[in-house]
Scaffold this motif. Structure first.
Motif, PDB file in Angstrom:
ATOM      1  N   GLU A 188       2.594   5.421  -7.946  1.00 14.46           N
ATOM      2  CA  GLU A 188       3.318   4.245  -7.455  1.00 14.46           C
ATOM      3  C   GLU A 188       2.696   2.986  -8.048  1.00 14.46           C
ATOM      4  OE1 GLU A 188       3.783   3.993  -3.227  1.00 14.46           O
ATOM      5  OE2 GLU A 188       4.451   6.069  -3.076  1.00 14.46           O
ATOM      6  N   ALA A 189       3.478   2.223  -8.814  1.00  8.14           N
ATOM      7  CA  ALA A 189       2.997   0.977  -9.416  1.00  8.14           C
ATOM      8  C   ALA A 189       2.769  -0.044  -8.317  1.00  8.14           C
ATOM      9  CB  ALA A 189       4.021   0.467 -10.416  1.00  8.14           C
ATOM     10  N   PRO A 190       1.862  -0.952  -8.470  1.00  8.29           N
ATOM     11  CA  PRO A 190       0.989  -1.258  -9.592  1.00  8.29           C
ATOM     12  C   PRO A 190      -0.400  -0.636  -9.452  1.00  8.29           C
ATOM     13  CG  PRO A 190       0.870  -3.057  -8.049  1.00  8.29           C
ATOM     14  CD  PRO A 190       1.796  -2.019  -7.442  1.00  8.29           C
ATOM     15  N   TRP A 191      -0.534   0.391  -8.651  1.00 11.33           N
ATOM     16  CA  TRP A 191      -1.848   0.965  -8.352  1.00 11.33           C
ATOM     17  C   TRP A 191      -2.406   1.752  -9.517  1.00 11.33           C
ATOM     18  CZ3 TRP A 191      -4.052  -1.051  -4.281  1.00 11.33           C
ATOM     19  CH2 TRP A 191      -3.227  -1.629  -3.302  1.00 11.33           C
ATOM     20  N   GLN A 192      -3.728   1.664  -9.671  1.00  8.87           N
ATOM     21  CA  GLN A 192      -4.477   2.307 -10.764  1.00  8.87           C
ATOM     22  C   GLN A 192      -5.748   2.904 -10.169  1.00  8.87           C
ATOM     23  OE1 GLN A 192      -3.689   2.115 -14.140  1.00  8.87           O
ATOM     24  NE2 GLN A 192      -5.555   2.978 -14.951  1.00  8.87           N
ATOM     25  N   VAL A 193      -6.171   4.078 -10.665  1.00  8.13           N
ATOM     26  CA  VAL A 193      -7.427   4.668 -10.210  1.00  8.13           C
ATOM     27  C   VAL A 193      -8.565   3.830 -10.776  1.00  8.13           C
ATOM     28  CG1 VAL A 193      -8.921   6.695 -10.253  1.00  8.13           C
ATOM     29  CG2 VAL A 193      -6.437   6.977 -10.091  1.00  8.13           C
ATOM     30  N   ALA A 194      -9.356   3.233  -9.896  1.00  8.51           N
ATOM     31  CA  ALA A 194     -10.469   2.391 -10.324  1.00  8.51           C
ATOM     32  C   ALA A 194     -11.772   3.167 -10.335  1.00  8.51           C
ATOM     33  CB  ALA A 194     -10.601   1.178  -9.403  1.00  8.51           C
ATOM     34  N   GLU A 195     -11.931   4.079  -9.376  1.00  6.04           N
ATOM     35  CA  GLU A 195     -13.180   4.824  -9.266  1.00  6.04           C
ATOM     36  C   GLU A 195     -12.895   6.168  -8.610  1.00  6.04           C
ATOM     37  OE1 GLU A 195     -17.665   4.119  -7.483  1.00  6.04           O
ATOM     38  OE2 GLU A 195     -16.006   2.965  -6.676  1.00  6.04           O
ATOM     39  N   ALA A 245       0.845  -1.197   0.000  1.00  8.27           N
ATOM     40  CA  ALA A 245       0.000   0.000   0.000  1.00  8.27           C
ATOM     41  C   ALA A 245       0.882   1.250   0.000  1.00  8.27           C
ATOM     42  CB  ALA A 245      -0.899  -0.002   1.225  1.00  8.27           C
ATOM     43  N   PRO A 246       0.521   2.242  -0.800  1.00  6.48           N
ATOM     44  CA  PRO A 246       1.298   3.483  -0.799  1.00  6.48           C
ATOM     45  C   PRO A 246       1.225   4.146   0.576  1.00  6.48           C
ATOM     46  CG  PRO A 246      -0.481   3.557  -2.449  1.00  6.48           C
ATOM     47  CD  PRO A 246      -0.591   2.275  -1.726  1.00  6.48           C
ATOM     48  N   GLN A 247       2.347   4.558   1.099  1.00  2.62           N
ATOM     49  CA  GLN A 247       2.419   5.157   2.426  1.00  2.62           C
ATOM     50  C   GLN A 247       2.698   6.656   2.328  1.00  2.62           C
ATOM     51  OE1 GLN A 247       1.916   3.380   5.345  1.00  2.62           O
ATOM     52  NE2 GLN A 247       1.365   1.724   3.954  1.00  2.62           N
ATOM     53  N   GLY A 248       2.084   7.421   3.202  1.00  2.00           N
ATOM     54  CA  GLY A 248       2.387   8.843   3.307  1.00  2.00           C
ATOM     55  C   GLY A 248       1.652   9.744   2.331  1.00  2.00           C
ATOM     56  N   TRP A 249       0.743   9.213   1.553  1.00  2.40           N
ATOM     57  CA  TRP A 249      -0.031  10.011   0.603  1.00  2.40           C
ATOM     58  C   TRP A 249      -1.248  10.598   1.318  1.00  2.40           C
ATOM     59  CZ3 TRP A 249       0.998  10.894  -4.597  1.00  2.40           C
ATOM     60  CH2 TRP A 249       2.107  10.202  -5.105  1.00  2.40           C
ATOM     61  N   HIS A 250      -1.656  11.815   0.915  1.00  2.92           N
ATOM     62  CA  HIS A 250      -2.817  12.468   1.519  1.00  2.92           C
ATOM     63  C   HIS A 250      -3.734  12.998   0.428  1.00  2.92           C
ATOM     64  CE1 HIS A 250      -1.127  12.239   5.522  1.00  2.92           C
ATOM     65  NE2 HIS A 250       0.020  12.616   4.996  1.00  2.92           N
ATOM     66  N   LEU A 251      -5.000  12.654   0.538  1.00  5.73           N
ATOM     67  CA  LEU A 251      -6.010  13.170  -0.379  1.00  5.73           C
ATOM     68  C   LEU A 251      -6.364  14.583   0.070  1.00  5.73           C
ATOM     69  CD1 LEU A 251      -8.062  12.779  -2.687  1.00  5.73           C
ATOM     70  CD2 LEU A 251      -9.609  11.754  -1.006  1.00  5.73           C
ATOM     71  N   GLN A 252      -6.123  15.559  -0.789  1.00  6.64           N
ATOM     72  CA  GLN A 252      -6.391  16.955  -0.454  1.00  6.64           C
ATOM     73  C   GLN A 252      -7.796  17.381  -0.837  1.00  6.64           C
ATOM     74  OE1 GLN A 252      -4.117  19.154   1.199  1.00  6.64           O
ATOM     75  NE2 GLN A 252      -3.443  17.069   1.631  1.00  6.64           N
ATOM     76  N   GLY A 253      -8.324  16.821  -1.927  1.00 10.60           N
ATOM     77  CA  GLY A 253      -9.663  17.179  -2.339  1.00 10.60           C
ATOM     78  C   GLY A 253     -10.032  16.564  -3.663  1.00 10.60           C
ATOM     79  N   ILE A 254     -11.319  16.659  -3.985  1.00  8.17           N
ATOM     80  CA  ILE A 254     -11.841  16.164  -5.261  1.00  8.17           C
ATOM     81  C   ILE A 254     -12.766  17.246  -5.797  1.00  8.17           C
ATOM     82  CG2 ILE A 254     -13.254  14.410  -6.408  1.00  8.17           C
ATOM     83  CD1 ILE A 254     -12.421  12.458  -4.168  1.00  8.17           C
ATOM     84  N   ALA A 255     -12.620  17.579  -7.073  1.00  4.67           N
ATOM     85  CA  ALA A 255     -13.450  18.608  -7.690  1.00  4.67           C
ATOM     86  C   ALA A 255     -13.935  18.126  -9.046  1.00  4.67           C
ATOM     87  CB  ALA A 255     -12.658  19.901  -7.851  1.00  4.67           C
ATOM     88  N   GLY A 256     -14.977  18.762  -9.553  1.00  6.94           N
ATOM     89  CA  GLY A 256     -15.476  18.441 -10.882  1.00  6.94           C
ATOM     90  C   GLY A 256     -16.904  17.942 -10.861  1.00  6.94           C
ATOM     91  N   ARG A 257     -17.290  17.365 -11.964  1.00 10.53           N
ATOM     92  CA  ARG A 257     -18.630  16.795 -12.145  1.00 10.53           C
ATOM     93  C   ARG A 257     -18.495  15.298 -12.410  1.00 10.53           C
ATOM     94  NH1 ARG A 257     -20.421  20.893 -16.754  1.00 10.53           N
ATOM     95  NH2 ARG A 257     -19.272  22.601 -15.830  1.00 10.53           N
TER      96      ARG A 257
END
Length: 124
Positions: A72-79, A34-46
């Motif tokens: 960071e491999a092998p992770w991919q945005v799924a949703e 699992a990627p460590q130390g990453w932080h989601l700051q926000g999500i915008a759009g439609r």
């Protein structure tokens, strides 16, 4: 004629056979850390056009859209929805998923849940 057929059968078996004294080829299954130390700051759009902003452990800003590769491999945005970013590691065993959610108010921190495929199936 019979000799040529016999030779063909023996030769095809030799080509397709595996040497039992050699180690098996590496599995297509990969363990995904699992990627460590990453932080989601926000999500915008439609819907269908959401963009997620993340900060890497090194402090760099990253923009991610649906169906893009995570840095960071092998992770991919799924949703990607208005409040969640879900990553998946396609070739991990069992399949792994990470979900970052925007929770609470403006000044609260994000949460991270790492879920294996078996845990996900049990939850449903």
């Amino acid at each position: 004629m019979h000799r040529s057929v016999l030779l063909l059968l023996l030769w095809s078996g030799w080509v397709a056979g595996r040497d039992p004294f050699q180690p098996l080829a590496a599995s297509r299954c990969q363990a995904a850390a699992a990627p460590q130390g990453w932080h989601l700051q926000g999500i915008a759009g439609r819907p269908a056009q959401f963009v997620a902003w993340l900060i890497s452990p090194q402090g760099q800003s990253h923009r991610l859209r649906a169906q893009t590769a995570f840095p960071e491999a092998p992770w991919q945005v799924a949703e990607l929805t208005a409040r969640t970013l879900r990553l998946t590691a396609a070739h991990s065993c069992p399949p792994q998923h990470i979900t970052w959610s925007i929770k609470g108010g403006h000044n609260e921190k994000d949460g991270t849940d790492v879920v294996s495929g078996a845990e996900l199936a049990a939850a449903r």
